[in-house]
Design a protein around this motif. Structure first.
Motif, short mmCIF file in Angstrom:
data_model
loop_
_atom_site.label_atom_id
_atom_site.label_comp_id
_atom_site.label_asym_id
_atom_site.label_seq_id
_atom_site.Cartn_x
_atom_site.Cartn_y
_atom_site.Cartn_z
N ALA A 1 1.08 -1.45 0.00
CA ALA A 1 0.14 0.11 0.26
C ALA A 1 0.74 1.59 -0.06
O ALA A 1 1.58 1.20 0.58
CB ALA A 1 -0.69 -0.48 1.40
N ILE A 2 0.21 2.26 -0.46
CA ILE A 2 1.20 3.53 -1.00
C ILE A 2 1.90 3.80 0.32
O ILE A 2 2.68 4.19 0.54
CB ILE A 2 0.41 4.60 -1.46
CG1 ILE A 2 -0.26 3.73 -2.70
CG2 ILE A 2 1.24 5.89 -0.97
CD1 ILE A 2 -1.03 5.29 -3.27
N GLU A 3 1.32 4.47 2.08
CA GLU A 3 1.71 4.72 3.02
C GLU A 3 2.96 3.53 3.36
O GLU A 3 3.58 3.82 3.97
CB GLU A 3 0.61 4.47 3.57
CG GLU A 3 -0.62 5.74 3.86
CD GLU A 3 0.25 7.02 3.27
OE1 GLU A 3 0.72 7.67 4.33
OE2 GLU A 3 0.03 7.83 2.68
N ASP A 4 2.34 2.31 3.56
CA ASP A 4 3.08 0.88 3.83
C ASP A 4 4.33 1.58 2.77
O ASP A 4 5.84 0.61 3.29
CB ASP A 4 2.54 -0.44 3.60
CG ASP A 4 1.70 -1.33 5.04
OD1 ASP A 4 1.84 0.03 5.56
OD2 ASP A 4 1.41 -1.33 4.42
N GLY A 5 4.57 1.05 1.64
CA GLY A 5 5.73 1.70 0.83
C GLY A 5 6.58 2.69 1.48
O GLY A 5 7.82 2.73 0.91
N LYS A 6 6.08 3.77 1.22
CA LYS A 6 7.30 5.06 2.13
C LYS A 6 7.82 4.70 3.15
O LYS A 6 8.96 5.48 3.35
CB LYS A 6 6.24 6.24 2.24
CG LYS A 6 4.96 7.08 1.13
CD LYS A 6 3.82 8.19 1.68
CE LYS A 6 3.09 8.54 0.91
NZ LYS A 6 2.87 9.75 1.26
N LYS A 7 7.23 3.79 4.08
CA LYS A 7 8.00 3.07 5.15
C LYS A 7 9.04 2.11 5.00
O LYS A 7 9.75 1.86 5.74
CB LYS A 7 7.43 2.68 6.29
CG LYS A 7 6.26 3.91 6.35
CD LYS A 7 4.88 3.48 7.28
CE LYS A 7 4.09 4.16 7.74
NZ LYS A 7 3.25 3.92 8.50
N ASP B 1 10.01 5.01 -9.20
CA ASP B 1 9.94 6.76 -9.56
C ASP B 1 8.37 7.18 -9.09
O ASP B 1 8.11 7.89 -10.37
CB ASP B 1 9.64 5.34 -11.03
CG ASP B 1 8.85 4.58 -11.22
OD1 ASP B 1 8.22 3.28 -10.77
OD2 ASP B 1 7.98 4.21 -13.09
N LYS B 2 7.10 6.33 -8.77
CA LYS B 2 5.76 6.75 -9.06
C LYS B 2 6.03 7.10 -7.82
O LYS B 2 6.72 6.30 -6.69
CB LYS B 2 5.15 5.43 -9.59
CG LYS B 2 5.04 6.09 -11.00
CD LYS B 2 4.17 4.87 -11.79
CE LYS B 2 4.04 4.65 -13.55
NZ LYS B 2 3.42 4.14 -14.01
N GLN B 3 4.07 6.99 -7.66
CA GLN B 3 3.93 7.40 -6.13
C GLN B 3 3.98 5.95 -4.60
O GLN B 3 4.22 5.65 -3.54
CB GLN B 3 2.74 8.43 -5.45
CG GLN B 3 2.21 8.47 -4.05
CD GLN B 3 0.81 9.06 -3.99
OE1 GLN B 3 0.16 9.01 -4.23
NE2 GLN B 3 1.20 9.34 -2.27
N HIS B 4 3.39 5.19 -6.05
CA HIS B 4 3.59 3.94 -5.74
C HIS B 4 4.84 2.53 -5.47
O HIS B 4 4.70 2.18 -7.04
CB HIS B 4 1.92 3.30 -6.27
CG HIS B 4 1.49 1.41 -5.62
ND1 HIS B 4 0.48 1.85 -5.63
CD2 HIS B 4 1.72 1.30 -4.65
CE1 HIS B 4 -0.47 0.26 -5.47
NE2 HIS B 4 0.89 0.48 -4.28
N LEU B 5 5.53 2.87 -4.47
CA LEU B 5 6.22 1.34 -4.64
C LEU B 5 5.43 0.13 -4.92
O LEU B 5 5.02 -0.08 -4.95
CB LEU B 5 6.81 2.01 -3.15
CG LEU B 5 7.71 0.56 -2.78
CD1 LEU B 5 9.00 1.35 -2.15
CD2 LEU B 5 7.98 -0.43 -2.56
N HIS B 6 6.78 -0.46 -6.17
CA HIS B 6 6.09 -1.81 -6.47
C HIS B 6 7.92 -2.65 -6.84
O HIS B 6 8.75 -2.02 -6.40
CB HIS B 6 5.38 -1.74 -7.53
CG HIS B 6 5.76 -0.97 -8.88
ND1 HIS B 6 5.74 0.06 -8.32
CD2 HIS B 6 6.29 -1.86 -10.05
CE1 HIS B 6 6.44 0.86 -10.20
NE2 HIS B 6 6.76 -0.39 -11.11
N ILE B 7 7.07 -3.96 -6.24
CA ILE B 7 8.61 -4.74 -6.24
C ILE B 7 8.46 -5.62 -7.87
O ILE B 7 7.14 -6.10 -7.70
CB ILE B 7 9.18 -5.59 -5.36
CG1 ILE B 7 9.04 -5.17 -3.73
CG2 ILE B 7 10.35 -6.43 -5.17
CD1 ILE B 7 8.63 -5.39 -2.60
N HIS B 8 9.29 -6.23 -8.27
CA HIS B 8 9.47 -6.78 -9.66
C HIS B 8 10.53 -7.75 -8.83
O HIS B 8 12.30 -7.73 -8.90
CB HIS B 8 10.19 -6.16 -10.85
CG HIS B 8 8.97 -4.99 -11.09
ND1 HIS B 8 8.02 -4.99 -12.37
CD2 HIS B 8 8.65 -3.71 -11.21
CE1 HIS B 8 7.72 -4.19 -12.81
NE2 HIS B 8 7.82 -3.31 -11.38
#
Length: 285
Positions: free
Chosen positions: A67-73, A104-111
């Motif tokens: 989630a966006i807030e989780d990704g920030k931390k 690169d975006k507000q939403h962190l994601h892992i590949h």
């Protein structure tokens, strides 16, 4: 956290995307690999994959999206633990794997890319991999106290309820204060109330109804409230001004850059509704 997974054959191309430095990619996890670029790592994958020539889609591709807030931390060490836990939950064992994080975006994601072929030449069973991937992501989210898909869905539903209520409130204000006589006037009045009204037009250039855009949400009128379908908005206006004046005002509408007419079904429905009201009032009188 949301998880998506599938088997792919284009290992190098996908990995090159994951390693794209323009997206501020950072390697957060690797297992049984020494290469420093997509070409070297895909070659290491290939050396193992040559043991099983029957398996064509021989790389597993996963995307893990907190989630966006989780990704920030989340920092590198925590992301590494998440990847390792996901590998364990998916029972991937000792296989070559590498993961990149995109910020690169507000939403962190892992590949995460994993060799489907193990060191014995056996292919990983990818049956229902999408569903199993999501279940594994939820278990990892619980393990590290992250937001799960169910939490996101519940949150979205609560937000959606408030959005529906707010659009309906602004619709009611528009009908009461602006008293529009045509759909053109209604659309302009709603825009004045910060709600974008999008006409739904069929191939015959007939108006079918509306969608409403507000605060990042795009909803069909009937999804917001039954009174906000195209026909019911028309009935409310026709009840105020009369059928003939209403039809005259809406005889030729200009929407989405082209001339639009009301659908025959909408005209009949609006006319019947107003006539029933007139008859009912006459009987009461």
């Amino acid at each position: 956290m949301i998880g998506k997974g599938k088997s792919i054959s284009h290992t190098r191309a996908s990995m090159a995307y994951g390693w794209n430095q323009e997206k501020n990619a950072e390697v957060v996890y690797r297992q049984h690999l020494v290469g420093d670029n997509p070409k070297e790592i895909s070659r290491e994958f290939q050396l193992i994959q040559e043991q099983n020539v029957n398996c064509k889609k021989n790389t597993l591709s996963f995307v893990l999206s907190p989630a966006i807030e989780d990704g920030k931390k989340l920092h590198k060490a925590e992301l590494q633990k998440i990847c390792a836990a996901f590998m364990e939950k998916m029972k991937l064992g000792e296989r070559q794997a590498i993961a990149f994080v995109h910020r690169d975006k507000q939403h962190l994601h892992i590949h995460l890319y994993v060799n489907r072929i193990d060191f014995n030449g056996t292919a990983y069973n990818d049956s229902f991999i999408g569903k199993r991937c999501q279940q594994a992501a939820e278990k990892v989210a619980h393990q590290y106290q992250l937001t799960t898909v169910k939490h996101l869905q519940i949150e979205k539903e609560f937000n959606l309820k408030d959005i529906r209520a707010e659009i309906k409130r602004r619709h009611d204000i528009t009908m009461k204060n602006f008293k529009p006589k045509s759909f053109d006037q209604y659309i302009k009045a709603m825009e004045a109330n910060k709600v974008k009204v999008i006409p739904c037009i069929n191939k015959a250039n007939k108006l079918q109804g509306f969608r409403f855009e507000f605060d990042g949400y795009n909803l069909k009128g009937s999804e917001i409230h039954r009174s906000m379908s195209g026909g019911n908005i028309g009935k409310a206006m026709a009840s105020q001004v009369g059928v003939k004046p209403f039809l005259k005002e809406n005889e030729q509408l200009k929407m989405a850059g082209k001339a639009v007419q009301l659908s025959n079904r909408m005209i009949v429905s609006i006319t019947k509704h107003v006539l029933k009201q007139i008859i009912s009032r006459g009987i009461e009188y």
